[in-house]
Scaffold this active site. Structure first.
Site, PDB file in Angstrom:
ATOM      1  N   HIS A  15      66.173  48.347  62.789  1.00  0.00           N
ATOM      2  CA  HIS A  15      65.160  47.868  63.719  1.00  0.00           C
ATOM      3  C   HIS A  15      64.156  48.973  64.009  1.00  0.00           C
ATOM      4  O   HIS A  15      64.490  50.154  63.954  1.00  0.00           O
ATOM      5  CB  HIS A  15      65.808  47.411  65.035  1.00  0.00           C
ATOM      6  CG  HIS A  15      66.741  46.276  64.843  1.00  0.00           C
ATOM      7  ND1 HIS A  15      66.297  44.983  64.634  1.00  0.00           N
ATOM      8  CD2 HIS A  15      68.086  46.216  64.788  1.00  0.00           C
ATOM      9  CE1 HIS A  15      67.338  44.201  64.468  1.00  0.00           C
ATOM     10  NE2 HIS A  15      68.448  44.923  64.563  1.00  0.00           N
ATOM     11  N   ALA A  16      62.947  48.594  64.363  1.00  0.00           N
ATOM     12  CA  ALA A  16      61.867  49.479  64.793  1.00  0.00           C
ATOM     13  C   ALA A  16      61.770  50.756  63.959  1.00  0.00           C
ATOM     14  O   ALA A  16      61.367  50.703  62.808  1.00  0.00           O
ATOM     15  CB  ALA A  16      61.976  49.772  66.272  1.00  0.00           C
TER      16      ALA A  16
END
Length: 86
Positions: A15-16
């Site tokens: 994620h991210a």
């Protein structure tokens, strides 16, 4: 075509920030690279499609590459997913 299954070890999954670093690494290779979890597939060079996988810690990911540097690409991305902790 070269493929390898790996289990994500990063606490925050893909994620991210880790996904950004993953796609930047994938972009360094000429090969077409795909990552998949179950039936979901994503272009490893596209942050938006990688994020749609919802890959969490412990998820089993299949990395597939086809092209001139496919073996190197799969090895580098597999190492990233199993050793990167950000």
């Amino acid at each position: 075509m070269t493929e390898q299954k790996v289990t994500i070890t990063n606490e925050s999954g893909l994620h991210a920030r880790p996904a950004t670093l993953f796609t930047q690494l994938a972009a360094k290779f000429a090969s077409k690279i795909t990552v998949s979890i179950g039936e979901k597939k994503a272009d490893a060079k596209s942050i938006l499609t990688v994020l749609t996988l919802g890959a969490t810690k412990g998820a089993e990911v299949l990395i597939s590459a086809e092209g001139a540097d496919e073996a190197e690409a799969v090895a580098a991305l597999a190492e990233f997913l199993t050793t990167h902790n950000d």
